[in-house]
Design a protein around this motif. Structure first.
Motif, PDB file in Angstrom:
ATOM      1  N   LEU A 142       0.753  -1.566   0.345  1.00  0.00           N
ATOM      2  CA  LEU A 142       0.163  -0.324  -0.179  1.00  0.00           C
ATOM      3  C   LEU A 142       1.277   1.371   0.604  1.00  0.00           C
ATOM      4  N   THR A 143       0.743   2.148  -1.134  1.00  0.00           N
ATOM      5  CA  THR A 143       1.588   3.907  -1.284  1.00  0.00           C
ATOM      6  C   THR A 143       0.327   4.763  -0.273  1.00  0.00           C
ATOM      7  N   GLN A 144       1.243   5.142   0.032  1.00  0.00           N
ATOM      8  CA  GLN A 144       0.184   6.965   0.290  1.00  0.00           C
ATOM      9  C   GLN A 144      -0.549   7.249  -0.811  1.00  0.00           C
ATOM     10  N   GLY A 145      -0.079   7.745  -2.095  1.00  0.00           N
ATOM     11  CA  GLY A 145      -0.928   7.823  -3.248  1.00  0.00           C
ATOM     12  C   GLY A 145      -2.470   6.728  -3.090  1.00  0.00           C
ATOM     13  N   GLY A 146      -2.429   5.865  -2.524  1.00  0.00           N
ATOM     14  CA  GLY A 146      -3.664   4.765  -2.449  1.00  0.00           C
ATOM     15  C   GLY A 146      -3.331   3.681  -3.872  1.00  0.00           C
TER      16      GLY A 146
ATOM     17  N   LEU B 264      -7.770  -8.208   2.048  1.00  0.00           N
ATOM     18  CA  LEU B 264      -7.126  -6.950   1.036  1.00  0.00           C
ATOM     19  C   LEU B 264      -8.400  -6.431   1.380  1.00  0.00           C
ATOM     20  N   GLU B 265      -8.860  -6.091   1.911  1.00  0.00           N
ATOM     21  CA  GLU B 265      -9.927  -5.370   2.019  1.00  0.00           C
ATOM     22  C   GLU B 265      -9.875  -4.401   3.138  1.00  0.00           C
ATOM     23  N   GLU B 266      -9.679  -4.599   4.209  1.00  0.00           N
ATOM     24  CA  GLU B 266      -9.812  -4.477   5.627  1.00  0.00           C
ATOM     25  C   GLU B 266      -8.009  -4.615   4.997  1.00  0.00           C
ATOM     26  N   LEU B 267      -7.064  -5.298   5.002  1.00  0.00           N
ATOM     27  CA  LEU B 267      -5.780  -4.519   5.429  1.00  0.00           C
ATOM     28  C   LEU B 267      -5.754  -3.068   4.576  1.00  0.00           C
ATOM     29  N   THR B 268      -6.599  -2.393   2.971  1.00  0.00           N
ATOM     30  CA  THR B 268      -6.311  -1.550   2.022  1.00  0.00           C
ATOM     31  C   THR B 268      -7.347   0.364   3.050  1.00  0.00           C
ATOM     32  N   ARG B 269      -7.769  -0.584   3.874  1.00  0.00           N
ATOM     33  CA  ARG B 269      -8.744   0.844   4.524  1.00  0.00           C
ATOM     34  C   ARG B 269      -7.704   1.025   5.988  1.00  0.00           C
ATOM     35  N   ALA B 270      -7.007   0.485   6.587  1.00  0.00           N
ATOM     36  CA  ALA B 270      -6.490   0.174   8.007  1.00  0.00           C
ATOM     37  C   ALA B 270      -5.377   1.214   8.208  1.00  0.00           C
ATOM     38  N   ARG B 271      -5.172   2.075   9.242  1.00  0.00           N
ATOM     39  CA  ARG B 271      -4.599   3.000   8.879  1.00  0.00           C
ATOM     40  C   ARG B 271      -3.742   2.572  10.398  1.00  0.00           C
ATOM     41  N   GLY B 272      -2.963   3.528  10.801  1.00  0.00           N
ATOM     42  CA  GLY B 272      -2.135   3.174  12.185  1.00  0.00           C
ATOM     43  C   GLY B 272      -0.752   2.275  12.071  1.00  0.00           C
ATOM     44  N   ASN B 273       0.433   2.366  12.951  1.00  0.00           N
ATOM     45  CA  ASN B 273       0.736   1.658  12.983  1.00  0.00           C
ATOM     46  C   ASN B 273       0.975   0.227  14.224  1.00  0.00           C
TER      47      ASN B 273
ATOM     48  N   LEU C   4      -5.533  -5.804  13.885  1.00  0.00           N
ATOM     49  CA  LEU C   4      -6.239  -6.918  13.365  1.00  0.00           C
ATOM     50  C   LEU C   4      -7.060  -7.799  15.072  1.00  0.00           C
ATOM     51  N   GLU C   5      -7.394  -6.897  15.814  1.00  0.00           N
ATOM     52  CA  GLU C   5      -8.871  -6.879  16.414  1.00  0.00           C
ATOM     53  C   GLU C   5      -9.663  -5.913  15.410  1.00  0.00           C
ATOM     54  N   ARG C   6      -9.441  -4.965  14.909  1.00  0.00           N
ATOM     55  CA  ARG C   6     -10.888  -4.998  13.829  1.00  0.00           C
ATOM     56  C   ARG C   6     -10.661  -5.890  12.843  1.00  0.00           C
ATOM     57  N   ILE C   7      -9.999  -6.786  12.418  1.00  0.00           N
ATOM     58  CA  ILE C   7     -10.255  -7.615  11.494  1.00  0.00           C
ATOM     59  C   ILE C   7     -10.538  -9.064  11.655  1.00  0.00           C
ATOM     60  N   LEU C   8     -10.405  -9.157  13.246  1.00  0.00           N
ATOM     61  CA  LEU C   8     -10.656 -10.717  13.056  1.00  0.00           C
ATOM     62  C   LEU C   8     -11.208 -10.634  15.061  1.00  0.00           C
ATOM     63  N   PRO C   9     -12.220 -10.794  14.747  1.00  0.00           N
ATOM     64  CA  PRO C   9     -13.457 -10.804  15.874  1.00  0.00           C
ATOM     65  C   PRO C   9     -12.327 -11.828  16.923  1.00  0.00           C
TER      66      PRO C   9
ATOM     67  N   CYS D  21      -0.479 -16.477  10.971  1.00  0.00           N
ATOM     68  CA  CYS D  21       0.495 -14.982  11.069  1.00  0.00           C
ATOM     69  C   CYS D  21       0.565 -13.865  10.476  1.00  0.00           C
ATOM     70  N   MET D  22       0.731 -12.373  10.502  1.00  0.00           N
ATOM     71  CA  MET D  22       0.791 -11.615   9.859  1.00  0.00           C
ATOM     72  C   MET D  22       1.531 -10.393  10.654  1.00  0.00           C
ATOM     73  N   VAL D  23       2.798  -9.891   9.081  1.00  0.00           N
ATOM     74  CA  VAL D  23       4.245  -9.202   8.905  1.00  0.00           C
ATOM     75  C   VAL D  23       3.818  -8.245   8.642  1.00  0.00           C
ATOM     76  N   MET D  24       3.837  -6.712  10.041  1.00  0.00           N
ATOM     77  CA  MET D  24       3.083  -5.540   8.844  1.00  0.00           C
ATOM     78  C   MET D  24       4.715  -4.808   8.640  1.00  0.00           C
ATOM     79  N   ILE D  25       5.425  -4.075   7.131  1.00  0.00           N
ATOM     80  CA  ILE D  25       6.690  -3.541   7.230  1.00  0.00           C
ATOM     81  C   ILE D  25       6.629  -1.764   6.211  1.00  0.00           C
ATOM     82  N   THR D  26       6.910  -1.420   7.408  1.00  0.00           N
ATOM     83  CA  THR D  26       6.972   0.614   6.418  1.00  0.00           C
ATOM     84  C   THR D  26       8.421   0.694   5.806  1.00  0.00           C
ATOM     85  N   ALA D  27       7.932   0.828   5.008  1.00  0.00           N
ATOM     86  CA  ALA D  27       9.240   1.758   4.016  1.00  0.00           C
ATOM     87  C   ALA D  27       9.038   2.760   4.376  1.00  0.00           C
ATOM     88  N   LYS D  28       9.710   3.687   5.162  1.00  0.00           N
ATOM     89  CA  LYS D  28       9.825   5.053   5.056  1.00  0.00           C
ATOM     90  C   LYS D  28      10.594   5.992   4.328  1.00  0.00           C
ATOM     91  N   SER D  29       9.646   7.070   4.231  1.00  0.00           N
ATOM     92  CA  SER D  29      10.016   8.231   3.209  1.00  0.00           C
ATOM     93  C   SER D  29      11.687   8.981   3.722  1.00  0.00           C
TER      94      SER D  29
END
Length: 376
Positions: free
Chosen positions: A280-284, A336-345, A351-356, A368-376
Motif C-alpha cells: 500500500l502506497t501513500q497515494g492509495g 485485502l479490503e480490510e487491510l486497504t482501509r487499515a490505519r495506524g502502525n 488485527l483486533e478490528r479485522i478478526l473477532p 500470522c501477519m507481518v507489517m513492514i513500513t518503508a519510511k520515506s
C-alpha cells in the motif's frame, strides 16, 4: 502398593485386609464410609490427601453415600481419576454392575469373596495402574520437552524493528504448541533489509523441527545471497535434502521473501506459493505481491520469477499466512479490503478490528501477519 478398603461392615474390612496381607499387600488402609474415604483423599475439603492410594476396594451398598456415587465423585477429581476402583457387591443384578462400570469402576468382585478371584482382579487392576502411571510420566516428560521446544522456536522469530529507514513487526496466533509458521528479517546493509514469512506443511513436532532446520540457515542464506531468486533457490536445495525416499515424504513450505532497498526505493520479492502480500502506497495504490514460484521443497529444480517494484513515498507491506486469510473469510470479511482501509502502525489493533475475538482465541490453523513500513 497402598490399597484402600471401604466397607461399612467391620467384618468385611477385617476379612479383606487379612486376605491382602496374606498375599503380601501389607500397606492397607480401611474406611467405614465414603466420608472417611473423601477425608483421606482430600475430596471436597480442599486439603491435600493424607497419603497416596494405588487402588480402592469399595463396597457398593453403604449408607448415606453408596459406592456408585462415591466412585462418580472420585472420578470427577482430575488428580484422583486414575486411581483404579474395584466395586465389591453382593448384588448379582447385571444392570447394577453395568452402572458401576459406567460410574468409573475398573472391575467388580462378588460377595461372598473368593480369594483367588479377588487377588486375580487386584493384580489385573494394579498392572493397568502401573501402565497408566508409566504413560502419565512419559506424557509429562514429553510436555516438558515440548515446552522447551516451543521456547526455542519462539526465540528465533524476528524481534520488532523501528529505525530511521524501516519499521517491521509481526503478530502470531499459533494453533498448536508447536506451529509451522515462521518469520524473520535481517539488516543486509545500511539501506537494505531482507524479510521472509513462511508457512511449513502440517503442525506439531515434524513441522517445528523443519522450521528450526530452516531457521538455522536463514540468516547466512539471506545475508550472503540477498537476491530473492538465489535465496529461494538455496532454501529449496536445503528442503529437498529432507526428502525421504523410503516413506515418500516431501517436506515443503510456502513463503514470501522480499528485499527492501530504502535508498533506491525498490522492493524485489519472490512469492513461493504463498498467499499474495499487499503493498500500500501513500497515494492509495494497492499492489498484490503474487509473482514467484511454486512452494519450496516440492522439486529439486524450480522455476523462479523475481518481481521488482519501485515506490516513492512511505509504503506499507502486509504479509500473512493462509490461516489468517481463511479465518477472516470464515468470519465474513475480505482481508485485502480490510487491510486497504487499515490505519495506524499498531498491528495488534489492526488485527483486533479485522478478526473477532472468538476467532483469535479459537482457530484451527496458525495465523500470522507481518507489517513492514518503508519510511520515506
Amino acid at each position: 502398593m497402598r490399597i484402600m478398603i471401604v466397607d461399612d461392615n467391620p467384618v468385611n474390612l477385617i476379612i479383606i485386609e487379612k486376605i491382602l496381607k496374606s498375599e503380601g499387600y501389607r500397606d492397607c488402609l480401611t474406611a467405614s464410609s465414603a466420608y472417611e474415604l473423601y477425608k483421606h483423599l482430600g475430596v471436597d475439603s480442599g486439603e491435600p490427601p493424607e497419603s497416596d492410594v494405588d487402588l480402592i476396594l469399595m463396597d457398593m451398598m453403604m449408607p448415606e453415600i453408596d459406592g456408585l456415587e462415591a466412585c462418580r465423585r472420585i472420578k470427577r477429581e482430575e488428580r484422583l481419576r486414575d486411581i483404579p476402583i474395584i466395586i465389591v457387591t453382593a448384588l448379582g443384578d447385571s444392570n447394577k454392575l453395568a452402572e458401576a462400570l459406567d460410574a468409573g469402576a475398573m472391575d467388580y468382585v462378588m460377595k461372598p469373596i473368593n480369594k483367588v478371584e479377588l487377588m486375580a482382579r487386584i493384580r489385573s487392576a494394579l498392572r493397568l495402574k502401573k501402565e497408566m502411571d508409566w504413560h502419565i510420566e512419559r506424557d509429562r516428560k514429553i510436555r516438558n520437552e515440548l515446552d522447551l521446544a516451543k521456547q526455542v522456536q519462539r526465540s528465533v522469530l524476528g524481534e520488532p524493528v523501528d529505525n530511521e529507514i524501516i519499521r517491521v513487526s509481526a503478530n502470531y496466533y499459533p494453533s498448536f504448541e508447536l506451529a509451522g509458521d515462521m518469520y524473520s528479517w535481517y539488516r543486509i546493509d545500511d539501506s537494505r533489509y531482507g524479510v521472509i514469512l513462511l508457512d511449513m506443511m502440517g503442525h506439531g513436532i515434524s513441522s517445528s523441527l523443519v522450521c528450526m532446520f530452516i531457521s538455522s540457515v536463514l540468516k547466512d542464506t539471506i545475508t550472503r545471497l540477498i537476491d530473492p531468486e538465489l535465496v529461494i533457490n538455496e532454501l529449496n536445495r536445503y528442503m529437498t535434502q529432507l526428502y525421504s525416499k523410503e516413506h515418500f515424504i516431501h517436506y515443503y513450505f510456502t513463503a514470501i521473501y522480499l528485499v527492501i532497498d530504502t535508498n533506491r526505493k525498490v522492493i524485489e520479492y519472490v512469492n513461493a506459493g504463498h498467499p499474495p502480500g499487499l503493498l500500500l502506497t501513500q497515494g492509495g495504490e494497492a499492489l498484490q505481491l503474487d509473482q514467484g514460484s511454486c512452494a519450496v521443497g516440492f522439486f529439486e529444480q524450480i522455476e523462479i520469477s523475481k518481481a521488482r517494484i519501485e515506490y516513492e513515498d512511505e509504503s506499507r507491506i502486509f504479509l500473512f499466512t493462509d490461516g489468517l486469510l481463511e479465518a477472516v473469510e470464515e468470519a465474513g470479511g475480505d482481508l485485502l479490503e480490510e487491510l486497504t482501509r487499515a490505519r495506524g502502525n499498531d498491528l495488534d489493533r489492526i488485527l483486533e478490528r479485522i478478526l473477532p475475538e472468538e476467532v483469535r482465541k479459537d482457530h484451527h490453523d496458525d495465523m500470522c501477519m507481518v507489517m513492514i513500513t518503508a519510511k520515506s
